[in-house]
Design a protein around this motif. Structure first.
Motif, mmCIF file in Angstrom:
data_model
loop_
_atom_site.group_PDB
_atom_site.id
_atom_site.type_symbol
_atom_site.label_atom_id
_atom_site.label_comp_id
_atom_site.label_asym_id
_atom_site.label_seq_id
_atom_site.Cartn_x
_atom_site.Cartn_y
_atom_site.Cartn_z
ATOM 1 N N THR A 264 102.210 76.159 65.108
ATOM 2 C CA THR A 264 102.291 74.696 65.032
ATOM 3 C C THR A 264 102.055 74.207 63.611
ATOM 4 O O THR A 264 102.740 73.302 63.119
ATOM 5 N N CYS B 187 89.047 81.517 70.705
ATOM 6 C CA CYS B 187 90.499 81.467 70.894
ATOM 7 C C CYS B 187 91.027 82.745 71.530
ATOM 8 O O CYS B 187 90.565 83.843 71.206
ATOM 9 N N ARG C 255 99.798 79.880 69.010
ATOM 10 C CA ARG C 255 100.165 78.464 69.066
ATOM 11 C C ARG C 255 99.633 77.705 67.860
ATOM 12 O O ARG C 255 100.331 76.872 67.278
ATOM 13 N N HIS C 256 98.377 77.991 67.489
ATOM 14 C CA HIS C 256 97.739 77.305 66.352
ATOM 15 C C HIS C 256 98.519 77.533 65.063
ATOM 16 O O HIS C 256 98.951 76.573 64.391
ATOM 17 N N GLY D 112 96.352 81.473 71.991
ATOM 18 C CA GLY D 112 95.912 80.256 71.320
ATOM 19 C C GLY D 112 96.099 80.342 69.813
ATOM 20 O O GLY D 112 96.492 79.363 69.162
ATOM 21 N N THR E 134 93.933 70.676 60.888
ATOM 22 C CA THR E 134 94.554 71.671 60.020
ATOM 23 C C THR E 134 95.927 71.191 59.571
ATOM 24 O O THR E 134 96.291 71.324 58.392
ATOM 25 N N THR F 267 93.682 72.401 65.506
ATOM 26 C CA THR F 267 95.042 72.428 64.956
ATOM 27 C C THR F 267 95.393 71.073 64.352
ATOM 28 O O THR F 267 96.039 70.998 63.295
ATOM 29 N N THR G 188 91.365 81.466 60.629
ATOM 30 C CA THR G 188 91.301 81.337 62.083
ATOM 31 C C THR G 188 90.304 80.247 62.464
ATOM 32 O O THR G 188 89.280 80.072 61.789
ATOM 33 N N PRO G 189 90.567 79.512 63.537
ATOM 34 C CA PRO G 189 89.609 78.499 63.977
ATOM 35 C C PRO G 189 88.217 79.109 64.159
ATOM 36 O O PRO G 189 88.087 80.261 64.570
#
Length: 293
Positions: free
Chosen positions: A120, A109, A116-117, A113, A84, A81, A103-104
């Motif tokens: 944020t 995740c 939140r990612h 998660g 990013t 995050t 997506t990460p």
């Protein structure tokens, strides 16, 4: 509502693997001329092979070349995050129309998660944020209920679905029907017309790099209410996709098909697949069949 096509623009490279910004600008002009919008630094743009600084300059070059004639979305997504957000703030400063956040990847995740990612990142910028789901590449998937939760964030404007599963696309489209202002953009090229007819705001296409006029033709047909023309163009697009993707990994095949039309595109950075004469001959044959070479 007018539907819109974005092309997931390739990043052009020189022989020494530095970015060829002039050649990339030429590809931008090629898309703008037919009315396609631009997404840069995505999967088809070799974003995982680019440095932080290169992504920032690439976006500056693309935005400058576009000059406000079409919309520009850029992918800021990274595994963490923290990075990013750093990228997203740079794109915010440059002045793009949307910031996509893939997506990460590598990091497994939970749905919490992911919430939140994305939240944020969206909190950190003014530019509208678009979720970007491509689980085959990241191993993380945005579930429909997670998309619904995130749709309530004031700065999350929609989602790009590149999962390829019609059922997932349908679930996202249902969220869009129920949440005003939440847009769905379809990634799979064989579902462009179906998605547009079932509530998608538009598409983000990799194949459009090699066949920009046909992609634009699908959208023009839909927006003009000419279903027969849209279906005709979609049939060409889908057939080309089937023929080309039968030869190998989709983004690599798109890049190579474009290279054979314009060598200034260059190859991708290593360890991407090296050019293969036999494969190139087969790609060239397909391009000739569709009047592209």
């Amino acid at each position: 509502m007018t539907k819109q096509a974005f092309v997931a623009l390739v990043t052009c490279f020189n022989e020494d693997e530095t970015i060829n910004y002039e050649a990339t600008r030429a590809q931008v002009r090629r898309q703008v001329e037919v009315g396609n919008n631009i997404m840069c630094a995505g999967t088809n743009g070799d974003f995982t092979a680019l440095t932080f600084e290169e992504k920032v300059r690439l976006t500056e070059e693309v935005v400058d070349e576009v000059g406000g004639r079409v919309r520009v979305i850029v992918n800021a997504g990274m595994p963490a995050t923290f990075e990013t957000i750093k990228l997203a703030r740079e794109f915010d400063r440059i002045g793009v129309d949307g910031i996509a956040v893939i997506t990460p990847f590598f990091i497994a995740c939970t749905q919490d998660g992911l919430i939140r990612h994305f939240s944020t990142v969206a909190d950190a910028v003014i530019t509208p944020v678009y979720l970007y789901d491509i689980p085959a590449r990241t191993q993380n998937h945005i579930e429909a209920e997670t998309a619904r939760t995130l749709s309530g964030h004031g700065n999350i404007a929609g989602i790009k679905d590149s999962g390829g599963a019609k059922e997932t696309l349908e679930a996202y489209l249902q969220v869009a029907k129920e949440v005003d202002g939440f847009e769905v953009y379809s990634g799979p090229d064989h579902l462009v017309l179906w998605a547009l007819q079932n509530g998608a705001a538009g598409c983000i296409s990799g194949l459009g790099n090699a066949m920009p006029h046909v992609l634009a033709g699908i959208l023009k047909g839909v927006n003009a209410g000419d279903v027969a023309e849209a279906e005709r163009q979609q049939a060409i697009f889908a057939a080309f996709r089937t023929d080309l993707y039968a030869l190998g990994f989709a983004p690599a095949m798109v890049k190579r098909a474009l290279y054979l039309q314009d060598a200034s595109v260059g190859a991708s950075r290593q360890p991407a697949l090296l050019p293969n004469e036999e494969q190139d001959a087969r790609i060239a044959n397909i391009l000739r069949q569709y009047g592209l070479l």
